[in-house]
Design a protein around this motif. Structure first.
Motif, PDB file in Angstrom:
ATOM      1  N   ASP A 267       0.828  -1.212   0.000  1.00  0.00           N
ATOM      2  CA  ASP A 267       0.000   0.000   0.000  1.00  0.00           C
ATOM      3  C   ASP A 267       0.860   1.259   0.000  1.00  0.00           C
ATOM      4  O   ASP A 267       0.614   2.201  -0.767  1.00  0.00           O
ATOM      5  CB  ASP A 267      -0.921   0.007   1.224  1.00  0.00           C
ATOM      6  CG  ASP A 267      -1.985  -1.073   1.147  1.00  0.00           C
ATOM      7  OD1 ASP A 267      -2.048  -1.755   0.117  1.00  0.00           O
ATOM      8  OD2 ASP A 267      -2.736  -1.248   2.126  1.00  0.00           O
ATOM      9  N   GLN A 271       1.386   4.159  -2.950  1.00  0.00           N
ATOM     10  CA  GLN A 271       1.161   5.569  -2.630  1.00  0.00           C
ATOM     11  C   GLN A 271       2.391   6.416  -2.966  1.00  0.00           C
ATOM     12  O   GLN A 271       2.271   7.507  -3.551  1.00  0.00           O
ATOM     13  CB  GLN A 271       0.802   5.709  -1.151  1.00  0.00           C
ATOM     14  CG  GLN A 271       0.195   7.044  -0.784  1.00  0.00           C
ATOM     15  CD  GLN A 271      -0.294   7.071   0.645  1.00  0.00           C
ATOM     16  OE1 GLN A 271       0.341   6.509   1.538  1.00  0.00           O
ATOM     17  NE2 GLN A 271      -1.415   7.724   0.899  1.00  0.00           N
ATOM     18  N   THR A 274       2.636   6.792  -6.671  1.00  0.00           N
ATOM     19  CA  THR A 274       1.704   7.810  -7.162  1.00  0.00           C
ATOM     20  C   THR A 274       2.261   9.210  -6.956  1.00  0.00           C
ATOM     21  O   THR A 274       2.161  10.071  -7.831  1.00  0.00           O
ATOM     22  CB  THR A 274       0.354   7.667  -6.448  1.00  0.00           C
ATOM     23  OG1 THR A 274      -0.131   6.324  -6.611  1.00  0.00           O
ATOM     24  CG2 THR A 274      -0.667   8.628  -7.008  1.00  0.00           C
ATOM     25  N   PRO A 370      -4.670  11.903  -5.541  1.00  0.00           N
ATOM     26  CA  PRO A 370      -5.634  11.043  -6.244  1.00  0.00           C
ATOM     27  C   PRO A 370      -5.237   9.576  -6.178  1.00  0.00           C
ATOM     28  O   PRO A 370      -4.068   9.239  -5.992  1.00  0.00           O
ATOM     29  CB  PRO A 370      -5.586  11.574  -7.686  1.00  0.00           C
ATOM     30  CG  PRO A 370      -4.270  12.234  -7.815  1.00  0.00           C
ATOM     31  CD  PRO A 370      -3.934  12.778  -6.451  1.00  0.00           C
ATOM     32  N   VAL A 371      -6.202   8.735  -6.340  1.00  0.00           N
ATOM     33  CA  VAL A 371      -5.968   7.294  -6.301  1.00  0.00           C
ATOM     34  C   VAL A 371      -5.453   6.838  -7.655  1.00  0.00           C
ATOM     35  O   VAL A 371      -5.960   7.257  -8.704  1.00  0.00           O
ATOM     36  CB  VAL A 371      -7.268   6.552  -5.941  1.00  0.00           C
ATOM     37  CG1 VAL A 371      -7.064   5.042  -5.972  1.00  0.00           C
ATOM     38  CG2 VAL A 371      -7.753   6.985  -4.559  1.00  0.00           C
ATOM     39  N   GLN A 375      -6.313   0.922  -8.398  1.00  0.00           N
ATOM     40  CA  GLN A 375      -5.327   0.723  -7.339  1.00  0.00           C
ATOM     41  C   GLN A 375      -5.584  -0.552  -6.551  1.00  0.00           C
ATOM     42  O   GLN A 375      -4.632  -1.270  -6.203  1.00  0.00           O
ATOM     43  CB  GLN A 375      -5.338   1.936  -6.399  1.00  0.00           C
ATOM     44  CG  GLN A 375      -4.362   1.829  -5.235  1.00  0.00           C
ATOM     45  CD  GLN A 375      -4.190   3.139  -4.496  1.00  0.00           C
ATOM     46  OE1 GLN A 375      -3.887   4.150  -5.109  1.00  0.00           O
ATOM     47  NE2 GLN A 375      -4.395   3.128  -3.197  1.00  0.00           N
ATOM     48  N   THR A 526     -13.409   6.875 -13.034  1.00  0.00           N
ATOM     49  CA  THR A 526     -12.615   6.711 -11.815  1.00  0.00           C
ATOM     50  C   THR A 526     -11.142   7.024 -12.022  1.00  0.00           C
ATOM     51  O   THR A 526     -10.408   7.182 -11.055  1.00  0.00           O
ATOM     52  CB  THR A 526     -12.753   5.275 -11.285  1.00  0.00           C
ATOM     53  OG1 THR A 526     -12.413   4.351 -12.336  1.00  0.00           O
ATOM     54  CG2 THR A 526     -14.181   4.999 -10.828  1.00  0.00           C
ATOM     55  N   HIS A 527     -10.705   7.090 -13.279  1.00  0.00           N
ATOM     56  CA  HIS A 527      -9.295   7.356 -13.570  1.00  0.00           C
ATOM     57  C   HIS A 527      -9.018   8.832 -13.798  1.00  0.00           C
ATOM     58  O   HIS A 527      -7.850   9.231 -13.855  1.00  0.00           O
ATOM     59  CB  HIS A 527      -8.860   6.581 -14.814  1.00  0.00           C
ATOM     60  CG  HIS A 527      -8.937   5.094 -14.655  1.00  0.00           C
ATOM     61  ND1 HIS A 527      -8.506   4.219 -15.636  1.00  0.00           N
ATOM     62  CD2 HIS A 527      -9.379   4.320 -13.640  1.00  0.00           C
ATOM     63  CE1 HIS A 527      -8.705   2.975 -15.223  1.00  0.00           C
ATOM     64  NE2 HIS A 527      -9.233   3.013 -14.023  1.00  0.00           N
ATOM     65  N   PHE A 530      -6.717  11.201 -11.352  1.00  0.00           N
ATOM     66  CA  PHE A 530      -5.275  10.962 -11.446  1.00  0.00           C
ATOM     67  C   PHE A 530      -4.738  11.377 -12.814  1.00  0.00           C
ATOM     68  O   PHE A 530      -3.726  12.090 -12.909  1.00  0.00           O
ATOM     69  CB  PHE A 530      -4.962   9.487 -11.199  1.00  0.00           C
ATOM     70  CG  PHE A 530      -3.533   9.112 -11.512  1.00  0.00           C
ATOM     71  CD1 PHE A 530      -2.530   9.326 -10.584  1.00  0.00           C
ATOM     72  CD2 PHE A 530      -3.187   8.583 -12.748  1.00  0.00           C
ATOM     73  CE1 PHE A 530      -1.215   9.006 -10.877  1.00  0.00           C
ATOM     74  CE2 PHE A 530      -1.885   8.252 -13.053  1.00  0.00           C
ATOM     75  CZ  PHE A 530      -0.893   8.465 -12.113  1.00  0.00           C
TER      76      PHE A 530
END
Length: 1185
Positions: A267, A271, A274, A370-371, A375, A526-527, A530
């Motif tokens: 995780d 992160q 990202t 952002p996710v 992910q 959802t993308h 990011f």
């Protein structure tokens, strides 16, 4: 094909570039390392001292010149370390990377061990320092109170035990570093070579050959393995294997990703990954230098096919901690001293900082991160890979893989038999003898060897290395597969607008190379958060630029590899419909294939380098003395330097893909990262120059960001995500504003003296607010509070009362959003920076905010954002309460009728309605608070029909937002009441959009709106452009806007008879300038004679001499049009402002007498000089200019 390889070509084709030894210089003695930041009470034996490069071979190479200071700093970041026999003397290993001016990298691998000090001078100096320290501590204790002595007693006793030194009973040791430089990250091979070198030094028996033979061999005779092949070369105690990926494989990456994932967990690694992709500031922290390098290299390796474009220093020593002030994205690693707290790092700001505490397995990411797309599925796939190798996905511990695979001992024997059959080793006897001798030396025939290893341990280490390499490539393939899925069709959105490379480079800043709007429109919802931010990063821009340049030059190696992999995936992908659907997550299918390729190369060497051999050394040289690294014979290690000259017929590491360097050299502007050689220079001059470059970079970034925001907002590039608007909305607008917030935070954080919060900008605002509160009385503050559009402090107060649970960073962003929507951002920041005393108190001399010229340009670029409308605050903070003021405006002749009407209103917007609000009789306005309504659209107006004359004729209704300053006009023009008109008691009114700003001070920006319309005109395709004459001379055009500007504050018409015409002033100003020039009176005024003054007088005289009878308004129109055409208007405005006549003609508060307003308008008009203005013949007829 197996064979013997030699490195006889250029230095760039060799396995190693340099061999370096760092340590204590006995001639200069001990020099304290002042930059280490160590405490006074620390014992001298625990302090750091300056190290030096003792020897390095070769002297230099053409492509990679040797930087002695930088190498010394990276080899021994904490300087010399002393120990006694009572301390642990375990050797340490770490690595680092250096970047060169041509963009290439070199990797350094360092083996640090402790060597007994034999120099009497060093021992005496250390003893003297210890005695002085002991006396100082005794003096300190004697000067303290009894209570302080008791509390300090335990500390001093502990320090005395841990750092005592007596040459009569103690043996003094000092650290020494052996370093080898390689052009590629051959981590395992370099580590084994250095370890074997050290083991030979500590061994009771001398090595088979002098150490010079092995060093000479790896520097001059061991080549780089060919792509897709493996190479065996020979260390002091046995063979070493290295390998290199083939053309279709991922680039070499030997830093153990398994260790990085074990330290941080899946995780946290995703992160951190990202954060790196979005180019935040990444700060790594650990007590272990190699951990810093492992995590840093691991993350940058996973970025394929993209490359980190900014500061990259995985290991930063104490003298370089000023780089934490860098107002640019960076990836920096610093060593945490034992017991040190995070607060000791003195970080200037943390608004966009990702702090990684490796030892404590913690990642603190910036707010609103952002996710990463898919992910959850990505973490699941990575966890499955780790579990196959016996590693826990949650991290927090180092666990070696425990999976089962064929034992390497049998494979090694098979490999030997295969080599014997191929004749690669020169005979069975030689092969067997070499292997047995190596194992005997390393393992002592099954007993514990000098290195503490048995035969079983050796095989286990080799097996673990193989598994680590297989784990590495599988983890990297997972991330590469995600990028292939996300950007598999990126080529369809690349815009090729230039005909040749030179024209593309010359128009680079005004050219869009990637259709971001179209790309985002086909991505899953959802993308988008990011991707919209990632498309704005330097690494993506550089990637796209490389694709554009590939039309005229060969593609960069990484891009060529990525494109070839995409083509291969399309070729083998039979499910075309599934490949075009980015919503479905697809696991990587090439994991085992990639691992097998590496396994084949590591288990069976394709090539063998020349064996080390005896060199022509002087008698007595190379003598073995256990525990001491010998003084190397320089002449034999310099023998290979004659082959260091680059051979133009042989390709370099970076040229294996055939890159056209001559063409790509023109594209060096895309590499915005500062040269590492400058960053590693800790001299005061270099530090000053570095921060000077930071200042220039911030100004350039501000110019590019504001220009991009303007062009996007004007509709140059649009994304229609259901909003139905031509210009940018929603997602991309928020992304660009987020980038602006980040820029302001980094600008305000540069050179900050002492951090007082995570947001440097918000901290500055609070300081300013506190000073204003002290200087102002409560009554004044209350008045200021009602002028929310004009006051910095009132905006701060409103943000503080929003009750949104915002952090300091969130409050600063909210303040920026509000100021931007109010078109007051530049003005507010300018007001904030007027307090010079506060600036000098908060910032260091090199800070951006103390550079006056750059600061003014920065504010000017921000001022250009006033030419477009934003609703960023209204649309982001939707749940806050907003105060609204509604005013009903009746027809003037019948305004008395409002006294008999009891009206009500209900306002509706994008986010809801206000509900029915009753207005009291005899009043025409109401003030109320309600939840944010968004952009207003309709207004219901009604009355109860009570009273004798319950009717009125309504002109319009004005709704004013007390926070943002927006005023919405709802035209009516009809009766409200029974018996008149249509007898309606209720009207639904439609608001006029876009909203106008209810502020008199904004009249100074009227010409800016007209200039903005002209900029839009020239940015449109030629076939879509409207009438230029209308934009210049029509309603709301530049001529009428400038006329309003010049009429503001004009004194009564006593000067110019009845009517006031701007041309009268311009004409008289030209006459006064001519007269003053002839009489020589110009020297007494602020006006200086020059080209602008001459041209203004010339044009005025020519217009007056025209035979056409066009009147004064026509003459002024002609004056403005000619000034725009000939790029002179922006120069004439300051001339008119400085004319002595202006002070007599205009009131003191007139805009023309406001230097800031004139300067701003002049610079806005100057932007029109970039365009070619062609006037209609009818406009300039009869004027000979």
């Amino acid at each position: 094909m197996n064979g013997t390889a030699a490195a006889t070509g250029s230095a760039s084709c060799r396995f190693a570039h340099y061999f370096v030894v760092c340590g204590v210089d006995t001639e200069t003695g001990l020099e304290p390392d002042d930059g280490a930041g160590e405490a006074f009470e620390q014992s001298p034996i625990r302090r750091s001292f300056k190290s030096k490069v003792l020897v390095h071979y070769p002297e230099s190479t053409d492509r990679n010149p040797f930087n002695k200071d930088a190498v010394n700093m990276l080899c021994m970041p904490r300087g010399l370390s002393f120990r006694t026999q009572a301390d642990r003397l375990d050797p340490q290993f770490h690595s680092f990377t250096m970047s060169f001016d041509d963009g290439t990298r070199s990797y350094g691998f360092v083996h640090t061990f402790y060597e007994e000090v034999t120099s009497a001078q060093i021992i005496t100096a250390m003893h003297t320092l210890y005695q002085m320290h002991h006396v100082d501590m005794d003096s300190l204790v004697s000067s303290l109170d009894e209570s302080d002595v008791e509390s300090l007693a335990g500390v001093t006793t502990c320090l005395g035990c841990a750092g005592s030194f007596d040459p009569a009973r103690d043996t003094l040791y000092v650290s020494k570093a052996l370093c080898i430089f390689t052009p590629l990250p051959f981590l395992q091979a370099a580590r084994q070579f250095l370890s074997q070198l050290h083991q030979a030094v500590t061994s009771h028996t001398p090595p088979p050959l002098p150490l010079e033979s092995y060093i000479h061999n790896i520097l001059y005779e061991v080549p780089l393995p060919p792509p897709g092949r493996s190479l065996r070369f020979h260390g002091v105690q046995g063979p070493i294997i290295c390998q290199r990926p083939g053309p279709g494989e991922l680039p070499l990456g030997e830093y153990p990703l398994g260790e990085a994932f074990s330290l941080l967990g899946v995780d946290n690694m995703v992160q951190l990954f990202t954060c790196a992709l979005l180019e935040t500031q990444v700060l790594l922290c650990s007590q272990d230098y190699q951990r810093l390098m492992t995590v840093a290299e691991g993350i940058t390796t996973l970025l394929f096919p993209f490359q980190w474009q900014h500061i990259y220093l995985p290991i930063v020593s104490a003298p370089l901690h000023h780089l934490l002030d860098a107002p640019v994205p960076f990836l920096i690693g610093i060593q945490r001293r034992e017991g040190a707290q995070r607060s000791s790092f003195h970080l200037p700001h943390e608004a966009n900082l990702c702090f990684v505490d490796i030892d404590n397995h913690c990642v603190e990411a910036p707010e609103d991160l952002p996710v990463f797309p898919d992910q959850i599925e990505l973490i699941q796939e990575l966890s499955e890979v780790l579990l196959r190798f016996g590693l826990p996905p949650q991290g927090g511990a180092i666990t070696k893989p425990t999976t089962t695979s064929p034992r390497l001992n049998s494979l090694v024997l098979e490999d030997l038999m295969e080599d014997r059959r191929n004749g690669n080793l020169g005979g069975e006897e030689l092969a067997v003898l070499e292997r047995l001798q190596a194992l005997a030396r390393r393992c002592g025939g099954g007993k514990i060897s000098d290195g503490g290893k048995t035969l079983g341990h050796v095989f286990e280490e080799e097996e673990e290395e193989l598994k680590a390499a297989k784990l590495n490539i599988q983890l990297r393939e997972v991330f590469a597969g995600r990028f292939a899925a996300m950007f598999g069709r990126y080529e369809d959105f690349v815009i090729h607008s230039a005909l040749d490379l030179d024209s593309w480079l010359s128009n680079r800043e005004g050219t869009f190379s990637f259709d971001k709007g179209s790309f985002l429109s086909v991505q899953p919802a959802t993308h988008l958060h990011f991707l919209s931010r990632f498309l704005e990063t330097s690494m993506f821009s550089s990637f796209v630029d490389g694709k554009v340049i590939s039309r005229w030059a060969d593609r960069e190696p990484l891009q060529q590899l990525f494109d070839s992999r995409l083509e291969r995936d399309r070729l083998y992908d039979t499910d075309e419909e599934d490949s075009r659907t980015p919503c479905r997550y697809r696991k990587c299918t090439s994991l085992f294939e990639s691992a097998q390729a590496i396994e084949r190369r590591l288990l069976k060497a394709d090539h063998t380098a020349i064996h080390p051999h005896l060199l022509d050394m002087r008698i007595g040289q190379g003598r073995h003395q256990q525990g001491y690294f010998p003084k190397l014979q320089a002449d034999v290690l310099a023998q290979g330097q004659n082959t260091n000259k680059t051979d133009p017929k042989r390709s370099t590491v970076a040229e294996h893909s055939g890159v056209d360097n001559d063409q790509r050299q023109k594209h060096t502007f895309a590499r915005k990262n500062l040269r590492q050689s400058k960053l590693l220079d800790s001299s005061p001059q270099a530090i000053t120059q570095t921060h000077r470059e930071f200042v220039d970079g911030l100004l350039s970034e501000c110019r590019l960001k504001t220009k991009r925001m303007l062009m996007e907002r004007m509709g140059k590039e649009s994304v229609e995500l259901g909003q139905g608007e031509a210009n940018i909305t929603g997602l991309q607008e928020n992304t660009l504003i987020h980038g602006l917030c980040d820029l302001l935070e980094r600008t305000w954080g540069h050179g900050l003296q002492l951090k007082q919060g995570k947001s440097a900008l918000w901290s500055h605002l609070l300081h300013y607010q506190a000073i204003r509160y002290i200087k102002s009385n409560s009554k004044t503050l209350e008045l200021v509070f009602h002028c929310l559009c004009e006051s910095v402090c009132c905006s701060c107060r409103f943000i503080q009362t929003m009750n949104e649970g915002l952090s300091e960073v969130g409050q600063a962003r909210a303040w920026i959003h509000l100021a931007l929507e109010k078109k007051m951002l530049s003005q507010h920041l300018k007001e904030l920076l007027t307090n010079q005393e506060l600036l000098r108190q908060l910032y260091k001399p090199h800070a951006f905010l103390l550079c006056e010229e750059e600061r003014e340009q920065f504010l000017f670029h921000l001022l250009s954002l006033n030419t477009v409308d934003y609703l960023c605050f209204t649309r982001v903070f939707t749940s806050i309460n907003i105060p609204y003021r509604i005013v009903i405006i009746p027809m003037k002749k019948l305004s008395i009728a409002m006294a008999t009407v009891n009206p009500w209103v209900c306002v509706s917007g994008e986010l809801g309605d206000s509900g029915v609000r009753q207005i009291s009789k005899n009043t025409q306005e109401i003030f109320f608070q309600c939840k944010n309504l968004g952009r207003l659209s309709t207004l219901q107006l009604g009355q109860e029909n009570s009273g004798l004359l319950a009717k009125c004729l309504i002109d319009c209704v004005m709704v004013y937002n007390e926070i943002t300053g927006h005023t919405y006009k709802f035209p009516c023009g009809r009766w409200l009441g029974k018996g008149v008109g249509d007898g309606s008691l209720e009207r639904v009114l439609i608001g006029q959009l876009p909203p106008v700003h209810f502020s008199s001070c904004l009249s100074s920006f009227i010409p800016m709106e007209a200039a903005n319309n002209l900029v839009k005109h020239f940015h449109k395709p030629e076939q879509e452009r409207g009438n230029l004459t209308v934009l210049l001379c029509g309603e709301g055009g530049l001529v009428l806007s400038l006329e309003k500007f010049l009429l503001h504050g004009f004194k009564s018409n006593r000067l110019f008879q009845r009517n006031v015409f701007v041309w009268d002033f311009v004409e008289k100003a030209a006459v006064s300038m001519d007269t003053a020039d002839q009489m020589g009176d110009l020297h007494g005024s602020t006006l200086t004679k020059g080209l602008p003054c001459d041209s203004l007088c010339h044009y005025v005289n020519a217009i007056n001499a025209s035979p056409r009878n066009i009147g004064k308004e026509g003459k002024f129109q002609l004056f403005v049009c000619l000034g725009i055409r000939d790029r002179l208007l922006s120069q004439w405005l300051p001339v008119l402002a400085d004319c002595p006549l202006t002070a007599r003609t205009y009131e003191e508060g007139a805009l023309l007498r406001d230097r800031a307003a004139v300067h701003s308008l002049s610079r806005i008009l100057h932007t029109l000089n970039d365009f070619t203005v062609t006037l209609e013949t009818a406009l300039v007829k009869g004027v000979d200019l």
